[in-house]
Motif scaffolding. Structure first.
Motif, mmCIF file in Angstrom:
data_model
loop_
_atom_site.group_PDB
_atom_site.id
_atom_site.type_symbol
_atom_site.label_atom_id
_atom_site.label_comp_id
_atom_site.label_asym_id
_atom_site.label_seq_id
_atom_site.Cartn_x
_atom_site.Cartn_y
_atom_site.Cartn_z
ATOM 1 N N ARG A 53 60.362 35.041 2.222
ATOM 2 C CA ARG A 53 61.787 35.286 2.022
ATOM 3 C C ARG A 53 62.306 36.278 3.068
ATOM 4 N NH1 ARG A 53 65.067 38.611 -2.480
ATOM 5 N NH2 ARG A 53 67.102 38.010 -1.694
ATOM 6 N N PRO A 54 63.365 35.901 3.784
ATOM 7 C CA PRO A 54 63.983 36.845 4.715
ATOM 8 C C PRO A 54 64.900 37.803 3.956
ATOM 9 C CG PRO A 54 65.124 34.746 4.793
ATOM 10 C CD PRO A 54 63.965 34.574 3.839
ATOM 11 N N LEU A 55 65.185 38.937 4.555
ATOM 12 C CA LEU A 55 66.119 39.898 3.969
ATOM 13 C C LEU A 55 66.920 40.513 5.108
ATOM 14 C CD1 LEU A 55 67.201 41.349 1.483
ATOM 15 C CD2 LEU A 55 65.402 43.047 1.805
ATOM 16 N N LEU A 56 68.113 39.954 5.342
ATOM 17 C CA LEU A 56 68.955 40.441 6.425
ATOM 18 C C LEU A 56 69.768 41.642 5.972
ATOM 19 C CD1 LEU A 56 70.351 37.194 8.103
ATOM 20 C CD2 LEU A 56 68.260 38.465 8.596
ATOM 21 N N GLY A 57 69.998 42.536 6.911
ATOM 22 C CA GLY A 57 70.823 43.703 6.650
ATOM 23 C C GLY A 57 71.733 43.976 7.828
#
Length: 188
Positions: A53-57
């Motif tokens: 799972r990616p987690l962009l910020g």
């Protein structure tokens, strides 16, 4: 051999011998085993999806004398596939965060920041870090307008998903309480 009789239907007798009991137990064990196997397969698929799972910020940084601006990072465990984006400035929508729209946006500014757009990169690698809009080196007296537009007038929304697809994650700047919001189907 066990013979069971029913008081209601005379003459109806069921014979249960050891082979029948063993066969029934075998069917029960097989059904239980199938259920456990199905559950383990479901749990494994869920784990595999979460493990990439990616987690962009989207964050801002304004260190004096260094690169400053709006930065996009992927701190998740897998690559992020960009689905769409929306750039808004002062209430006016510019559309996707791509080269033509960002160039039009930058033409309106007194100080023209550097830009890195999302148009050429359908996937952002794990540990991706890139300033989307930046000045280098940052000088508060020279780049005050840039900082104000980033902090007060700019809004950027990016929709993305993992390599499996279909999650519909969204990251929005400014956050306004949202870091990343998965679709209803991905919530625990």
């Amino acid at each position: 051999m066990l013979i069971l009789g029913s008081g209601r239907l005379p003459g109806l007798e069921v014979q249960v011998d050891a082979n029948t009991v063993i066969a029934i137990c075998g069917v029960v064990i097989a059904v239980a085993s199938l259920s456990v196997s199905a559950y383990v397969a479901w749990a494994t698929r869920k784990h595999d999806r979460l493990s990439v799972r990616p987690l962009l910020g989207l964050t801002t940084a304004f260190p004096v004398g260094a690169t400053a601006g709006l930065r996009l990072t992927n701190s998740g465990l897998g690559p992020a596939r960009i689905i769409s984006s929306q750039l808004t400035f002062g209430g006016e929508q510019f559309g996707e965060f791509n080269k033509p729209n960002v160039d039009e946006f930058r033409r309106r500014l007194a100080v023209r920041p550097h830009a890195a757009t999302l148009g050429g990169q359908p996937f952002l690698d794990t540990d991706y870090q890139q300033f989307l809009l930046s000045v280098d080196p940052y000088d508060p007296s020279e780049h005050g307008e840039f900082r104000q537009l980033i902090e007060r007038k700019l809004r950027l929304e990016i929709r993305y998903e993992s390599i499996y697809g279909g999650e519909g994650f969204t990251v929005v700047y400014p956050r306004q309480g949202l870091i990343s919001s998965p679709s209803a189907g991905d919530r625990p």
